[in-house]
Design an enzyme around this catalytic site. Structure first.
Site, PDB file in Angstrom:
ATOM      1  NE  ARG A  77      -4.091  -2.120   1.672  1.00 47.59           N
ATOM      2  CZ  ARG A  77      -4.186  -3.191   2.432  1.00 47.59           C
ATOM      3  NH1 ARG A  77      -3.399  -3.342   3.470  1.00 47.59           N
ATOM      4  NH2 ARG A  77      -5.070  -4.121   2.157  1.00 47.59           N
ATOM      5  CD  GLU A 114       0.944  -9.813  13.765  1.00 47.03           C
ATOM      6  OE1 GLU A 114       0.150  -9.535  12.882  1.00 47.03           O
ATOM      7  OE2 GLU A 114       1.952  -9.125  13.981  1.00 47.03           O
TER       8      GLU A 114
END
Length: 190
Positions: A77, A114
Site C-alpha cells: 500500500r 505476530e
C-alpha cells in the site's frame, strides 16, 4: 443582549484531514472478532480524498524537510501513495518489497511478525549512501514492517528523514518500535 458566535476559520489542512477521515471505512470483526479494520480503499477510490491525502503529505514534507532525494514505499500500500507524492515533489520513488519480488541483486532484512517471520528487500542500486529518504505506507500497527524498512535503509547508509503513514493505530505502539526515526501519521485511531 445577544452575543454573536465567533467564527473560527478552519485551516485548509483541517478541511483536507476531514475529507480523508470521512473516506476511511470501518469494518468491525475483520479479519477476526474484536478487530476494527480501517479500510483506506475508499480514500483511493475518491479523487478528492486521495488528492487531499497527497496534499497533506506534501505540505508536511515541504514544511519540515527542505531536501529529500527519494520516497521509499512499502509493499504494497505504500505503492499507492508514494509515487504520487514523489511526483509532486519532483523526486524518485523506490520499492521495498516482500522477498522474492524484485529482480536483480537485492539486500534483505528479516523481521518478526505476530505469527512468524517475514523478509523485505530493496534492489542494491535503489538507494545510494547518504541519500535523504522518506518511507511511506498506509498504516502503522505494531511497527514491524516499518522498523524493518528503517533497518534495511540504514544498512544502505541512507539518511532516513521520516516515516509517513495515513493511519496510525496508537494502542499498538508501533511508533515506539521505529525510534529514533521521526514519524508522522495523518490520522490516529486507538
Amino acid at each position: 443582549m445577544t452575543s454573536e458566535a465567533t467564527c473560527v476559520p478552519v485551516s485548509m489542512n483541517e478541511e483536507k484531514l476531514a475529507v480523508v477521515r470521512g473516506a476511511v471505512r470501518e469494518f468491525p470483526d475483520f479479519p477476526s472478532p474484536g478487530i476494527l479494520f480501517r479500510d483506506i480503499a475508499p480514500v483511493c477510490k475518491d479523487p478528492s480524498a486521495f488528492s487531499a491525502t497527497i496534499d497533506l503529505f506534501e505540505s508536511y514534507l515541504r514544511e519540515n524537510f527542505p531536501k529529500i532525494d527519494l520516497i521509499a514505499g512499502l509493499d504494497s500500500r505504500g505503492f499507492l501513495f508514494g509515487p504520487a507524492l514523489a511526483q509532486r515533489l519532483g523526486i524518485g520513488f523506490v520499492l521495498i518489497r516482500k522477498k522474492g519480488k524484485l529482480p536483480g541483486p537485492t539486500h534483505s532484512v528479516s523481521y518478526s511478525l505476530e505469527y512468524g517471520k517475514a523478509d523485505i528487500e530493496i534492489q542494491t542500486d535503489a538507494v545510494d549512501p547518504g541519500q535523504k529518504v522518506v518511507i511511506i505506507d498506509d498504516l502503522l500497527a505494531t511497527g514491524g514492517t516499518m522498523a524493518a524498512a528503517c533497518e534495511l535503509l540504514q544498512r544502505r547508509n541512507a539518511d532516513i528523514l521520516v516515516c509517513l503513514v495515513v493511519i496510525e493505530l496508537t494502542s499498538l505502539k508501533g511508533a515506539e518500535k521505529i525510534k529514533p526515526y521521526p514519524f508522522h501519521a495523518l490520522l490516529q485511531y486507538e
